[in-house]
Write a protein that holds these residues in place. Sequence first.
Motif, PDB file in Angstrom:
ATOM      1  N   LEU A  98      18.729  25.681 -43.142  1.00 48.58           N
ATOM      2  CA  LEU A  98      18.814  24.273 -43.648  1.00 48.58           C
ATOM      3  C   LEU A  98      17.695  23.454 -43.622  1.00 48.58           C
ATOM      4  O   LEU A  98      17.670  22.538 -44.368  1.00 48.58           O
ATOM      5  N   ASN A  99      16.673  23.560 -42.662  1.00 51.73           N
ATOM      6  CA  ASN A  99      15.613  22.815 -42.356  1.00 51.73           C
ATOM      7  C   ASN A  99      14.336  23.452 -42.503  1.00 51.73           C
ATOM      8  O   ASN A  99      13.732  23.618 -41.253  1.00 51.73           O
ATOM      9  N   VAL A 100      13.928  23.756 -43.675  1.00 50.87           N
ATOM     10  CA  VAL A 100      12.679  24.464 -43.764  1.00 50.87           C
ATOM     11  C   VAL A 100      11.724  23.432 -44.560  1.00 50.87           C
ATOM     12  O   VAL A 100      12.224  23.017 -45.651  1.00 50.87           O
ATOM     13  N   GLN A 101      10.570  23.346 -44.254  1.00 45.76           N
ATOM     14  CA  GLN A 101       9.395  22.844 -44.682  1.00 45.76           C
ATOM     15  C   GLN A 101       8.298  23.551 -44.834  1.00 45.76           C
ATOM     16  O   GLN A 101       7.984  24.463 -44.062  1.00 45.76           O
ATOM     17  N   SER A 102       7.328  23.333 -45.816  1.00 45.77           N
ATOM     18  CA  SER A 102       6.109  23.835 -46.337  1.00 45.77           C
ATOM     19  C   SER A 102       4.953  22.865 -45.895  1.00 45.77           C
ATOM     20  O   SER A 102       5.172  21.868 -46.547  1.00 45.77           O
ATOM     21  N   LEU A 103       3.731  23.349 -45.624  1.00 45.86           N
ATOM     22  CA  LEU A 103       3.010  22.302 -45.291  1.00 45.86           C
ATOM     23  C   LEU A 103       1.998  22.235 -46.432  1.00 45.86           C
ATOM     24  O   LEU A 103       1.598  23.246 -46.979  1.00 45.86           O
ATOM     25  N   ALA A 104       2.008  21.252 -47.368  1.00 47.57           N
ATOM     26  CA  ALA A 104       1.116  20.986 -48.613  1.00 47.57           C
ATOM     27  C   ALA A 104      -0.197  21.277 -48.282  1.00 47.57           C
ATOM     28  O   ALA A 104      -0.865  20.600 -47.254  1.00 47.57           O
ATOM     29  N   GLY A 105      -1.005  21.742 -48.760  1.00 48.23           N
ATOM     30  CA  GLY A 105      -2.580  22.216 -48.856  1.00 48.23           C
ATOM     31  C   GLY A 105      -2.687  23.355 -48.045  1.00 48.23           C
ATOM     32  O   GLY A 105      -3.796  23.699 -47.851  1.00 48.23           O
ATOM     33  N   GLY A 106      -1.738  23.746 -47.100  1.00 42.97           N
ATOM     34  CA  GLY A 106      -1.916  24.763 -46.010  1.00 42.97           C
ATOM     35  C   GLY A 106      -3.094  24.483 -45.039  1.00 42.97           C
ATOM     36  O   GLY A 106      -3.514  23.482 -44.724  1.00 42.97           O
ATOM     37  N   TYR A 107      -3.311  25.644 -44.754  1.00 43.08           N
ATOM     38  CA  TYR A 107      -4.467  25.661 -43.369  1.00 43.08           C
ATOM     39  C   TYR A 107      -5.767  25.158 -43.926  1.00 43.08           C
ATOM     40  O   TYR A 107      -6.531  24.453 -43.175  1.00 43.08           O
ATOM     41  N   ASP A 108      -6.173  25.484 -45.275  1.00 43.03           N
ATOM     42  CA  ASP A 108      -7.379  24.921 -45.654  1.00 43.03           C
ATOM     43  C   ASP A 108      -7.356  23.327 -45.700  1.00 43.03           C
ATOM     44  O   ASP A 108      -8.262  22.635 -45.180  1.00 43.03           O
ATOM     45  N   ALA A 109      -6.078  22.754 -45.825  1.00 44.09           N
ATOM     46  CA  ALA A 109      -6.161  21.202 -45.809  1.00 44.09           C
ATOM     47  C   ALA A 109      -6.280  20.908 -44.534  1.00 44.09           C
ATOM     48  O   ALA A 109      -6.837  19.818 -44.114  1.00 44.09           O
ATOM     49  N   TRP A 110      -5.386  21.360 -43.443  1.00 43.14           N
ATOM     50  CA  TRP A 110      -5.672  21.029 -42.254  1.00 43.14           C
ATOM     51  C   TRP A 110      -7.001  21.407 -41.752  1.00 43.14           C
ATOM     52  O   TRP A 110      -7.301  20.307 -40.919  1.00 43.14           O
ATOM     53  N   THR A 111      -7.525  22.379 -41.917  1.00 43.73           N
ATOM     54  CA  THR A 111      -8.994  22.379 -41.218  1.00 43.73           C
ATOM     55  C   THR A 111      -9.975  21.519 -41.947  1.00 43.73           C
ATOM     56  O   THR A 111     -10.694  20.855 -41.297  1.00 43.73           O
ATOM     57  N   ALA A 112      -9.738  21.136 -43.129  1.00 43.48           N
ATOM     58  CA  ALA A 112     -10.840  20.108 -43.918  1.00 43.48           C
ATOM     59  C   ALA A 112     -10.556  18.921 -43.371  1.00 43.48           C
ATOM     60  O   ALA A 112     -11.561  18.117 -43.201  1.00 43.48           O
ATOM     61  N   ALA A 113      -9.316  18.624 -42.764  1.00 44.58           N
ATOM     62  CA  ALA A 113      -8.993  16.953 -42.087  1.00 44.58           C
ATOM     63  C   ALA A 113      -9.387  17.193 -40.913  1.00 44.58           C
ATOM     64  O   ALA A 113      -9.293  16.045 -40.285  1.00 44.58           O
ATOM     65  N   GLY A 114     -10.117  18.235 -40.131  1.00 39.67           N
ATOM     66  CA  GLY A 114     -10.660  18.189 -38.713  1.00 39.67           C
ATOM     67  C   GLY A 114      -9.493  18.398 -37.605  1.00 39.67           C
ATOM     68  O   GLY A 114      -9.529  17.984 -36.563  1.00 39.67           O
ATOM     69  N   LYS A 115      -8.251  18.857 -38.359  1.00 38.37           N
ATOM     70  CA  LYS A 115      -7.238  19.018 -37.251  1.00 38.37           C
ATOM     71  C   LYS A 115      -7.444  20.258 -36.345  1.00 38.37           C
ATOM     72  O   LYS A 115      -8.146  21.086 -36.701  1.00 38.37           O
ATOM     73  N   PRO A 116      -6.903  20.347 -35.105  1.00 34.24           N
ATOM     74  CA  PRO A 116      -7.186  21.321 -34.316  1.00 34.24           C
ATOM     75  C   PRO A 116      -6.589  22.630 -34.704  1.00 34.24           C
ATOM     76  O   PRO A 116      -5.290  22.612 -35.256  1.00 34.24           O
ATOM     77  N   ILE A 117      -7.396  23.666 -34.408  1.00 36.11           N
ATOM     78  CA  ILE A 117      -6.926  25.226 -34.610  1.00 36.11           C
ATOM     79  C   ILE A 117      -7.219  25.962 -33.342  1.00 36.11           C
ATOM     80  O   ILE A 117      -7.771  25.405 -32.506  1.00 36.11           O
ATOM     81  N   THR A 118      -6.587  26.864 -33.301  1.00 37.38           N
ATOM     82  CA  THR A 118      -6.838  27.852 -32.182  1.00 37.38           C
ATOM     83  C   THR A 118      -7.534  29.189 -32.822  1.00 37.38           C
ATOM     84  O   THR A 118      -7.045  29.609 -33.799  1.00 37.38           O
ATOM     85  N   LYS A 119      -8.472  29.539 -32.214  1.00 34.76           N
ATOM     86  CA  LYS A 119      -9.298  30.867 -32.673  1.00 34.76           C
ATOM     87  C   LYS A 119      -9.479  31.618 -31.158  1.00 34.76           C
ATOM     88  O   LYS A 119      -9.411  31.305 -30.133  1.00 34.76           O
ATOM     89  N   PRO A 120      -9.274  32.822 -31.665  1.00 32.38           N
ATOM     90  CA  PRO A 120      -9.515  33.938 -30.624  1.00 32.38           C
ATOM     91  C   PRO A 120     -10.680  33.927 -29.914  1.00 32.38           C
ATOM     92  O   PRO A 120     -11.958  33.457 -30.590  1.00 32.38           O
ATOM     93  N   GLU A 121     -11.021  33.963 -28.583  1.00 28.47           N
ATOM     94  CA  GLU A 121     -12.201  34.052 -28.033  1.00 28.47           C
ATOM     95  C   GLU A 121     -12.765  35.380 -27.972  1.00 28.47           C
ATOM     96  O   GLU A 121     -11.937  36.496 -27.850  1.00 28.47           O
ATOM     97  N   THR A 122     -14.262  35.375 -28.440  1.00 28.86           N
ATOM     98  CA  THR A 122     -14.735  36.606 -28.084  1.00 28.86           C
ATOM     99  C   THR A 122     -15.163  37.108 -26.769  1.00 28.86           C
ATOM    100  O   THR A 122     -15.763  36.417 -26.074  1.00 28.86           O
ATOM    101  N   PRO A 123     -14.908  38.391 -26.541  1.00 26.13           N
ATOM    102  CA  PRO A 123     -15.010  38.857 -25.132  1.00 26.13           C
ATOM    103  C   PRO A 123     -16.608  38.719 -24.818  1.00 26.13           C
ATOM    104  O   PRO A 123     -17.369  39.116 -25.687  1.00 26.13           O
ATOM    105  N   SER A 124     -16.771  38.456 -23.595  1.00 28.75           N
ATOM    106  CA  SER A 124     -18.085  38.578 -22.968  1.00 28.75           C
ATOM    107  C   SER A 124     -18.515  39.742 -22.448  1.00 28.75           C
ATOM    108  O   SER A 124     -17.599  40.396 -21.387  1.00 28.75           O
ATOM    109  N   PHE A 125     -19.423  40.507 -22.561  1.00 25.18           N
ATOM    110  CA  PHE A 125     -19.762  41.635 -22.050  1.00 25.18           C
ATOM    111  C   PHE A 125     -21.008  41.449 -20.924  1.00 25.18           C
ATOM    112  O   PHE A 125     -21.677  42.431 -20.575  1.00 25.18           O
ATOM    113  N   GLU A 126     -21.229  40.478 -20.671  1.00 25.68           N
ATOM    114  CA  GLU A 126     -22.285  40.154 -19.563  1.00 25.68           C
ATOM    115  C   GLU A 126     -21.899  40.285 -18.343  1.00 25.68           C
ATOM    116  O   GLU A 126     -20.830  39.950 -17.807  1.00 25.68           O
TER     117      GLU A 126
END
Length: 126
Positions: A98-126
């Motif tokens: 009953l309570n479903v919403q969709s983000l207009a513009g999606g991930y592309d709009a979110w990132t273009a607006a400079g909003k925060p995201i989570t990215k995986p960390e690249t492991p360090s082998f040093e």
Amino acid sequence: MKTAHDLVATAKSRVQEIALADAEQAIRNADVLVDVREADEYAAGHLTGAAHMSRGMLEFKFSANPALESRDLKVVLYCKTSGRAALAAAALQDMGYLNVQSLAGGYDAWTAAGKPITKPETPSFE
């Protein structure tokens, strides 16, 4: 014969899209934030706190998870630009949510607006 764009347009006419300006509040109010993009897209970066359920598996994952069975859940969905999220929102509505919403513009709009995201960390082998 309908095209993918026709199906998306039909879905968007029946689902509630959240404007980017209202997205952060809608996400805070949601019980679940769902990224319906493919696994590689999600792994490259996603909205913080988003659960991954690719569009092709969404209905099955919602049906199989007892934590998602309440039809009163507040669900926010997003994809890259909003087409898959609109289709996913329409599918969940068809399932009785009953309570479903969709983000207009999606991930592309979110990132273009400079909003925060989570990215995986690249492991360090040093």
